[in-house]
Design an enzyme around this catalytic site. Structure first.
Site, PDB file in Angstrom:
ATOM      1  N   HIS A   1       0.812  -1.212   0.000  1.00 55.58           N
ATOM      2  CA  HIS A   1       0.000   0.000   0.000  1.00 55.58           C
ATOM      3  C   HIS A   1       0.849   1.266   0.000  1.00 55.58           C
ATOM      4  O   HIS A   1       0.423   2.295  -0.513  1.00 55.58           O
ATOM      5  CB  HIS A   1      -0.928   0.029   1.217  1.00 55.58           C
ATOM      6  CG  HIS A   1      -1.691   1.298   1.341  1.00 55.58           C
ATOM      7  ND1 HIS A   1      -2.638   1.673   0.417  1.00 55.58           N
ATOM      8  CD2 HIS A   1      -1.606   2.312   2.232  1.00 55.58           C
ATOM      9  CE1 HIS A   1      -3.132   2.861   0.765  1.00 55.58           C
ATOM     10  NE2 HIS A   1      -2.524   3.261   1.861  1.00 55.58           N
ATOM     11  N   CYS A   2       2.053   1.210   0.547  1.00 56.31           N
ATOM     12  CA  CYS A   2       2.802   2.450   0.804  1.00 56.31           C
ATOM     13  C   CYS A   2       3.628   2.942  -0.374  1.00 56.31           C
ATOM     14  O   CYS A   2       3.393   4.023  -0.908  1.00 56.31           O
ATOM     15  CB  CYS A   2       3.704   2.255   2.019  1.00 56.31           C
ATOM     16  SG  CYS A   2       2.810   2.078   3.581  1.00 56.31           S
ATOM     17  N   ILE A   3       4.637   2.176  -0.770  1.00 60.93           N
ATOM     18  CA  ILE A   3       5.652   2.712  -1.682  1.00 60.93           C
ATOM     19  C   ILE A   3       5.105   3.048  -3.077  1.00 60.93           C
ATOM     20  O   ILE A   3       5.474   4.064  -3.643  1.00 60.93           O
ATOM     21  CB  ILE A   3       6.848   1.749  -1.787  1.00 60.93           C
ATOM     22  CG1 ILE A   3       7.358   1.394  -0.388  1.00 60.93           C
ATOM     23  CG2 ILE A   3       7.981   2.407  -2.572  1.00 60.93           C
ATOM     24  CD1 ILE A   3       8.490   0.407  -0.395  1.00 60.93           C
TER      25      ILE A   3
ATOM     26  N   VAL B   1       2.208   4.126  -3.722  1.00 60.62           N
ATOM     27  CA  VAL B   1       1.120   5.091  -3.598  1.00 60.62           C
ATOM     28  C   VAL B   1       1.569   6.414  -2.991  1.00 60.62           C
ATOM     29  O   VAL B   1       1.326   7.492  -3.543  1.00 60.62           O
ATOM     30  CB  VAL B   1      -0.021   4.487  -2.739  1.00 60.62           C
ATOM     31  CG1 VAL B   1      -1.111   5.515  -2.466  1.00 60.62           C
ATOM     32  CG2 VAL B   1      -0.607   3.247  -3.414  1.00 60.62           C
ATOM     33  N   ASP B   2       2.242   6.352  -1.847  1.00 67.58           N
ATOM     34  CA  ASP B   2       2.488   7.542  -1.034  1.00 67.58           C
ATOM     35  C   ASP B   2       3.246   8.655  -1.736  1.00 67.58           C
ATOM     36  O   ASP B   2       2.919   9.840  -1.556  1.00 67.58           O
ATOM     37  CB  ASP B   2       3.221   7.151   0.248  1.00 67.58           C
ATOM     38  CG  ASP B   2       2.424   6.178   1.093  1.00 67.58           C
ATOM     39  OD1 ASP B   2       1.228   5.978   0.792  1.00 67.58           O
ATOM     40  OD2 ASP B   2       2.981   5.605   2.037  1.00 67.58           O
TER      41      ASP B   2
END
Length: 440
Positions: free
Chosen positions: A271-273, A275-276
């Site tokens: 979910h993080c890399i 997207v963020d």
């Protein structure tokens, strides 16, 4: 004067509500429960509440016995009823923050959660957002929504930001050992938030305000995304030169200063890399700034699945004498990283779709994902089931593509029977491969 909120925490009288019982929220529930607090676990997905009630974990790296203890405890309430949140002293928000169709921030889950909280919010409560987002979200999005309750942030209730730092299945770190960053709108709110998280972590790191805390999380993941893009680009360049990028990185990391190892792969997942960084890119445009470095890194990382598919095609043509059409491909791993059951943004799903689009017959094997659940970006793969990988089956595939290097795979068996392996994770590097091994 003694702060009533902190006193309730210290006396184990406080109730902690966690909204969103996924990869972030469920470990927080377990941590507060272990610390002796009464925890309210809220999720709109009744199946999660039912699973906890039955003592069954739905996250692979969280043991059933931990969930069983939670289910039997009088200090845990699992619910889909938002009215239960009124009984909480602190409400922690752990909901998804995905990207929209045009790679803009999608704060739908955060906004809907804030509206739900506003209906039950009471004076003296503390609300903490842990979902990754762009700097300014708490002040500009959450405060106006929460204040529709008639209460004022910083006066009647506290709003704080404390970014999640979970790394699922990492044996070296858990919730307690990972420092917790906290930012708040007032000194009192910061003190109460620090006291809250000090119940479950060994170190709380206070920053000056919420937008700084929001920027901390974005910076951590931009750093990772940029460096992964760098090694992905180096991998392609070094391969053309006949140099093994993994050997280069392993040798470079022996330098005790000035270098930090990152490793290439088939694309970015989780979910993080993936997207963020684009939350910051979007936010920067509002200030007339362009994040050229971040955007270039995104282009490189998003291009990796296409690079891998091209390498598979070249391998099939050169070593199996076959085109894409009709080639039998086994994809090892569907999860976005090793030893987890998380499909979010997994490059393996994109690889499967692209190969099938070129006419390949694609199966996948993943001990953590027996069936591919519905996903936003890959609906055509929904319901696909993992295959059993016996020697005869492996030998019957034209190519085995390693996408996710789970420890549970029998690499020696696969190396012995696969006629052709395309390895995107360097998992077969030190094994005796009877067929042909290529890195991509």
């Amino acid at each position: 004067m003694t702060d009533a909120f902190i006193s309730r925490l210290d006396n184990r009288e406080a109730r902690i509500a966690v909204i969103g019982l996924g990869y972030v929220g469920l470990p927080i529930v377990l941590a507060f429960h272990e610390a002796g607090h009464h925890v309210i676990g809220f999720d709109v997905d009744a199946a999660k509440i039912d699973a906890i009630g039955a003592g069954r974990s739905y996250i692979s790296h969280i043991a059933n016995d931990l969930i069983g203890e939670l289910a039997q405890s009088e200090r845990f309430t699992g619910t889909t009823d938002s009215a239960e949140l009124r009984a909480a002293d602190a409400i922690i928000i752990c909901v998804p923050t995905p990207l929209g169709a045009h790679r803009d921030p999608d704060l739908t889950y955060v906004e809907d959660t804030a509206r739900m909280i506003a209906k039950v919010l009471k004076s003296g409560q503390l609300v903490s957002l842990e979902s990754t987002t762009y700097p300014g979200t708490c002040d500009e999005v959450l405060v106006p929504i929460l204040e529709t309750s008639g209460l004022k942030a910083g006066a009647d209730f506290d709003l704080v930001y404390s970014p999640e730092r979970e790394d699922p299945a990492n044996p070296d770190f858990d919730t307690r050992s990972i420092p917790k960053v906290v930012g708040a709108s007032t000194p009192g709110g910061l003190a109460r938030a620090s006291a809250l998280y000090a119940q479950i972590v060994d170190r709380v790191v206070e920053v000056s305000d919420m937008k700084t805390a929001e920027a901390v999380k974005i910076t951590e993941n931009v750093f990772r995304a940029v460096n992964i893009a760098l090694v992905n680009e180096l991998k392609v360049i070094y391969a053309r030169m006949g140099i093994d990028a993994w050997e280069v990185i392993d040798a470079a990391k022996t330098k005790p200063f000035g270098f930090m190892p990152f490793y290439p792969g088939p694309g970015l997942g989780g979910h993080c890399i993936p997207v963020d960084p684009f939350y910051l890119t979007w936010r920067a445009r509002a200030f007339g700034m362009h994040t050229r470095f971040i955007e270039l890194s995104g282009e490189i990382n998003r291009a990796m699945p296409d690079h891998v598919v091209t390498e598979v095609g070249l391998a099939l043509s050169k070593h199996a004498g076959k085109p894409y059409k009709g080639a039998r491909v086994l994809v090892l791993g569907a999860a976005y990283k090793k030893n987890v059951d998380d499909l979010r943004e997994s490059p393996a799903l994109e690889l499967m779709e692209k190969l099938e689009g070129l006419g390949c017959e694609v199966d996948y094997a993943d001990p953590f994902i027996p069936e591919i659940k519905p996903t936003r970006n890959h609906p055509g793969l929904s319901g696909r089931r993992s295959v059993e990988i016996a020697p005869d089956y492996v030998a019957s595939r034209d190519v085995v593509l390693l996408a996710t290097d789970h420890d549970a795979f029998d690499y020696d068996m696969i190396a012995s029977y696969a006629p052709l392996i395309v390895d995107t994770r360097n998992a077969f590097a030190r094994r005796d491969v009877s067929g042909i091994l290529l890195k991509a």
